[in-house]
Design a protein around this motif. Structure first.
Motif, PDB file in Angstrom:
ATOM      1  N   MET A   1       0.849  -1.213   0.000  1.00 22.70           N
ATOM      2  CA  MET A   1       0.000   0.000   0.000  1.00 22.70           C
ATOM      3  C   MET A   1       0.875   1.250   0.000  1.00 22.70           C
ATOM      4  O   MET A   1       0.959   1.951   0.996  1.00 22.70           O
TER       5      MET A   1
ATOM      6  N   ASN B   1       0.861  -7.053  -0.796  1.00 17.98           N
ATOM      7  CA  ASN B   1      -0.417  -7.543  -1.327  1.00 17.98           C
ATOM      8  C   ASN B   1      -1.166  -6.475  -2.105  1.00 17.98           C
ATOM      9  O   ASN B   1      -1.725  -5.550  -1.521  1.00 17.98           O
ATOM     10  N   PRO B   2      -1.216  -6.612  -3.420  1.00 14.98           N
ATOM     11  CA  PRO B   2      -1.939  -5.626  -4.229  1.00 14.98           C
ATOM     12  C   PRO B   2      -3.445  -5.769  -4.111  1.00 14.98           C
ATOM     13  O   PRO B   2      -4.177  -4.900  -4.578  1.00 14.98           O
ATOM     14  N   ALA B   3      -3.908  -6.849  -3.482  1.00 13.87           N
ATOM     15  CA  ALA B   3      -5.350  -7.097  -3.434  1.00 13.87           C
ATOM     16  C   ALA B   3      -6.043  -6.345  -2.304  1.00 13.87           C
ATOM     17  O   ALA B   3      -7.259  -6.455  -2.144  1.00 13.87           O
ATOM     18  N   VAL B   4      -5.296  -5.555  -1.522  1.00 14.22           N
ATOM     19  CA  VAL B   4      -5.976  -4.718  -0.529  1.00 14.22           C
ATOM     20  C   VAL B   4      -6.823  -3.700  -1.299  1.00 14.22           C
ATOM     21  O   VAL B   4      -6.309  -2.985  -2.148  1.00 14.22           O
ATOM     22  N   PRO B   5      -8.120  -3.652  -1.018  1.00  9.70           N
ATOM     23  CA  PRO B   5      -8.975  -2.719  -1.769  1.00  9.70           C
ATOM     24  C   PRO B   5      -8.523  -1.271  -1.561  1.00  9.70           C
ATOM     25  O   PRO B   5      -7.869  -0.941  -0.571  1.00  9.70           O
ATOM     26  N   ASP B   6      -8.880  -0.424  -2.484  1.00  5.89           N
ATOM     27  CA  ASP B   6      -8.549   1.001  -2.447  1.00  5.89           C
ATOM     28  C   ASP B   6      -9.025   1.604  -1.122  1.00  5.89           C
ATOM     29  O   ASP B   6     -10.209   1.556  -0.797  1.00  5.89           O
ATOM     30  N   ARG B   7      -8.074   2.162  -0.351  1.00  7.45           N
ATOM     31  CA  ARG B   7      -8.401   2.715   0.964  1.00  7.45           C
ATOM     32  C   ARG B   7      -9.236   3.991   0.845  1.00  7.45           C
ATOM     33  O   ARG B   7     -10.113   4.260   1.670  1.00  7.45           O
TER      34      ARG B   7
ATOM     35  N   GLY C   1     -16.471   0.631  -2.492  1.00 10.25           N
ATOM     36  CA  GLY C   1     -15.388  -0.342  -2.694  1.00 10.25           C
ATOM     37  C   GLY C   1     -15.379  -1.465  -1.689  1.00 10.25           C
ATOM     38  O   GLY C   1     -16.369  -1.717  -0.986  1.00 10.25           O
ATOM     39  N   GLY C   2     -14.249  -2.162  -1.619  1.00 11.85           N
ATOM     40  CA  GLY C   2     -14.134  -3.425  -0.896  1.00 11.85           C
ATOM     41  C   GLY C   2     -13.914  -3.277   0.599  1.00 11.85           C
ATOM     42  O   GLY C   2     -13.808  -2.173   1.130  1.00 11.85           O
TER      43      GLY C   2
END
Lengths: 240, 240
Positions: free
Chosen positions: B16, B48-54, B62-63
């Motif tokens: 991140m 980890n690129p899969a952390v959703p957009d903060r 979003g996630g």
């Protein structure tokens, strides 16, 4: 959460040394060329200083490197790694122990680097090898290169380069270390090398393509490209 | 195997962005100042690129960032991490979810950075905050600073800095991005800030102490020092 392109998670057996691990990650990130966080490769990294000294182990002294690497491989797989990479050439002398420990593949840095020489310098006759004493003595590069028909030149006195590599590991990447490493490379060229392999991941920290008069294949760079290609299921060369 | 000094293994909630994670690892390695591989801190890193957009999550879109971070924390602990760090300020809005997920401590980058301001600039009256829109709107830094008696200045238009941060994340760390980031910092100084916090781990990639006329506290740098101090059981400031 944006839809992620399907990709495999890389497990990185790292810490040999820590700076080389960071340099490898940096190259993966740079070469991925993503425009946002979510488009990168997932890397699970064990940057582990407790891996025993590889040089000592290859002299028959010191700790059990193979057992340590096997344990790290199992840990990375358990954490979710779908394939493994290890940005350390010398440690690949123990690659069979890693392969025996986990069912996921290890992308072999030595095979990948020799394949890159074949692809990028098919007309090369003599390959100059910049590597540690342990790596040179184990003959892993020489065997892979010979089976592809390449001649190999190694440093006349591997202790000189080994000393430089330990200096780089200690954080000394200054002008004197750079010049001394370039001088070793130059000796290989004088001895007939028409391409050089930076076959230790510390070497690219002090030696770049502009420092030598022949092509320089960085094992770090090759491994970073292969990591991206494997993660995104690309063909060889597609990450370039 | 050489005898290792006793130390704790750091688990790094990363990605991140990925470049900021590598920058953090680089700082830990540099500040450790080890002379050989075996003297470094062990870092288990989930880049980890899969952390959703903060930013999206903090707008209620979003996630599920909290669930993703909690899962990463559990994974790192299972892999052997004895404490956690997260080189992303904005994600610390979700710090409670991490603390609830695992019994090992999370070194809080915001608390650590405010403590560094208190230690290094005790006479500061007004702290300029360079951070993402989501981080500013959540008020995490402002609350921590106010409880220590510091005034806080934030950018007049946080969208300008947010745009720059997304540019840095896309790999643009060129002269124009550097100048524009320095201009935002300068506006905070003009508005009365006598110390600045680089309260987003992308900021130190383009802004250094020499670019601003007042002290600049890098949250990346603070977290790296705390990581070393916690790992080696040192007192605050001992890693300096």
């Amino acid at each position: 959460m944006g839809k992620l392109a399907p990709r495999k998670t890389a497990g990185v057996l790292g810490g040999m040394g820590p700076q080389a691990t960071v340099d490898f990650m940096q190259e993966v990130i740079r070469l991925t060329g993503a425009r946002r966080d979510q488009d990168h490769v997932r890397m699970l990294v064990d940057c582990n200083p407790a891996v025993p000294d590889r040089q000592a182990a290859l002299r028959g002294e010191g700790g059990d490197v193979a057992a340590c690497l096997a344990q790290m491989a199992r840990g990375l797989q358990a954490a979710g790694a779908e394939f493994l990479v290890m940005p350390c050439n010398t440690a690949h002398v123990f690659a069979d122990s890693i392969a025996a420990a986990v069912p996921i593949p290890l992308i072999n840095i030595i095979d990948a680097t020799v394949a890159a020489v074949r692809r990028e310098c098919p007309d090369a006759r003599s390959v100059g090898l910049l590597a540690t004493t342990g790596c040179i003595n184990a003959g892993v590069y020489q065997r892979a290169l010979a089976s592809d028909g390449f001649g190999v030149v190694v440093p006349a006195d591997s202790a000189v380069l080994m000393d430089l590599i330990f200096r780089i590991k200690s954080g000394d990447v200054g002008a004197e270390t750079r010049a001394a490493t370039a001088a070793v490379a130059q000796q290989l060229v004088a001895a007939g090398a028409d391409v050089l392999i930076a076959g230790c991941t510390e070497i690219p920290l002090v030696l770049g393509a502009g420092d030598v008069p022949v092509p320089l294949i960085s094992s770090t760079d090759v491994l970073a490209r292969q990591t991206i290609e494997y993660a995104f299921n690309l063909q060889p060369g597609e990450s370039s």
